[in-house]
Design an enzyme around this catalytic site. Sequence first.
Site, PDB file in Angstrom:
ATOM      1  N   TRP A  11      69.847  88.130  37.694  1.00  0.00           N
ATOM      2  CA  TRP A  11      69.524  88.689  36.368  1.00  0.00           C
ATOM      3  C   TRP A  11      69.685  90.206  36.317  1.00  0.00           C
ATOM      4  O   TRP A  11      69.523  90.807  35.268  1.00  0.00           O
ATOM      5  CB  TRP A  11      68.085  88.310  35.967  1.00  0.00           C
ATOM      6  CG  TRP A  11      67.874  86.842  35.721  1.00  0.00           C
ATOM      7  CD1 TRP A  11      68.799  85.830  35.851  1.00  0.00           C
ATOM      8  CD2 TRP A  11      66.657  86.217  35.293  1.00  0.00           C
ATOM      9  NE1 TRP A  11      68.237  84.623  35.531  1.00  0.00           N
ATOM     10  CE2 TRP A  11      66.914  84.816  35.187  1.00  0.00           C
ATOM     11  CE3 TRP A  11      65.371  86.678  34.993  1.00  0.00           C
ATOM     12  CZ2 TRP A  11      65.927  83.906  34.789  1.00  0.00           C
ATOM     13  CZ3 TRP A  11      64.393  85.768  34.601  1.00  0.00           C
ATOM     14  CH2 TRP A  11      64.679  84.394  34.501  1.00  0.00           C
ATOM     15  N   HIS A  96      74.332  93.728  47.612  1.00  0.00           N
ATOM     16  CA  HIS A  96      75.134  93.606  46.388  1.00  0.00           C
ATOM     17  C   HIS A  96      75.956  94.887  46.202  1.00  0.00           C
ATOM     18  O   HIS A  96      75.491  95.974  46.533  1.00  0.00           O
ATOM     19  CB  HIS A  96      74.216  93.378  45.185  1.00  0.00           C
ATOM     20  CG  HIS A  96      74.964  92.971  43.959  1.00  0.00           C
ATOM     21  ND1 HIS A  96      75.641  93.877  43.182  1.00  0.00           N
ATOM     22  CD2 HIS A  96      75.183  91.752  43.405  1.00  0.00           C
ATOM     23  CE1 HIS A  96      76.236  93.226  42.186  1.00  0.00           C
ATOM     24  NE2 HIS A  96      75.966  91.936  42.304  1.00  0.00           N
ATOM     25  N   SER A 214      82.292  87.279  37.464  1.00  0.00           N
ATOM     26  CA  SER A 214      82.722  86.661  36.201  1.00  0.00           C
ATOM     27  C   SER A 214      82.827  85.138  36.270  1.00  0.00           C
ATOM     28  O   SER A 214      83.763  84.549  35.725  1.00  0.00           O
ATOM     29  CB  SER A 214      84.048  87.278  35.726  1.00  0.00           C
ATOM     30  OG  SER A 214      83.869  88.664  35.483  1.00  0.00           O
ATOM     31  N   GLY A 235      76.221  86.524  37.332  1.00  0.00           N
ATOM     32  CA  GLY A 235      75.532  87.621  36.659  1.00  0.00           C
ATOM     33  C   GLY A 235      75.359  87.302  35.181  1.00  0.00           C
ATOM     34  O   GLY A 235      74.495  86.508  34.799  1.00  0.00           O
TER      35      GLY A 235
HETATM   36  P1  13P Z   1      79.061  88.819  36.590  1.00  0.00           P
HETATM   37  O1  13P Z   1      78.929  87.326  36.685  1.00  0.00           O
HETATM   38  O2  13P Z   1      78.406  89.385  35.368  1.00  0.00           O
HETATM   39  O3  13P Z   1      80.479  89.257  36.764  1.00  0.00           O
HETATM   40  O4  13P Z   1      78.235  89.436  37.818  1.00  0.00           O
HETATM   41  C1  13P Z   1      78.469  88.957  39.090  1.00  0.00           C
HETATM   42  C2  13P Z   1      77.439  89.489  39.999  1.00  0.00           C
HETATM   43  O5  13P Z   1      77.397  90.664  40.298  1.00  0.00           O
HETATM   44  C3  13P Z   1      76.432  88.533  40.526  1.00  0.00           C
HETATM   45  O6  13P Z   1      75.697  89.107  41.555  1.00  0.00           O
END
Ligand code: 13P
Length: 252
Positions: A11, A96, A214, A235
């Site tokens: 999140w 991360h 994504s 994300g």
């Molecule tokens: P998105 O799915 O928004 O590209 O983010 C990926 C992410 O960083 C998950 O940790």
Amino acid sequence: MDRIPFIIGNWKMYKDASAAVELCDQLRTTIRVVGDREVGVAPSFAVISLVHQHLGRSRIRVGAQNLHPEPEGAFTGEVSAEILVSVGCTFVIIGHSERRQYFHESDQFLGSKLRAALRANLDPVFCVGETLQERESGSTEAVIRQQLDGALGSLTPSQLSRIVVAYEPVWAIGTGKTATPETAQQVHRFIREYICERCGMQSADRLRILYGGSVKPDNVDALMTQPDIDGALVGGASLKAQDFARIVNYQV
Ligand code: 13P
């Protein structure tokens, strides 16, 4: 070897207390966790306890997005693995790319965070990934190898067997540009081979490697058909219950 797929919603710094409760209520009704997959969410530190209470007996795991390596001490603003466990966390995201990029976390520091998570019995989800520039210059594998060496180098094979790795190409995070299933598969295979070199076939076979960057309802099925993709770190799409539920219920 059957690896249980693991789908995690990161999140990030979204969802205040009331929005988090609302999302939990929606997740409880839209997500049916079945035995063949694991689901988790990683809310902001401030609402972890609340999320844990509101997910109740849903079997959705609660985790954190970061931790500090020390068990306790005078580290203003930080949160230890032990404190995370005490509020219901069972896993933690470590390394991360946003932590590496904005908070300058080194591979070595990340190694100490991994050991801290293992000490407290939290499952670490260790993130690696290259930038666009690194990919375009052909150094993807060298970069991933360096990230793995730097952080995992000091771990024993038995410690290594408890971690989850997440491959998150930096150029795919929040950009809407997903790695193609084949591109992701290549890197996942490389990571598995690395673990095989370090700890042997059995540990490599058992290691879960998640893809992040994504992941959306319309691309998750194709990603999950790849033999070395064992789940997703999501994300943006994890902030909407319907989208996250569709990702969790991917079909191959
Ligand atoms: P998105 O799915 O928004 O590209 O983010 C990926 C992410 O960083 C998950 O940790």
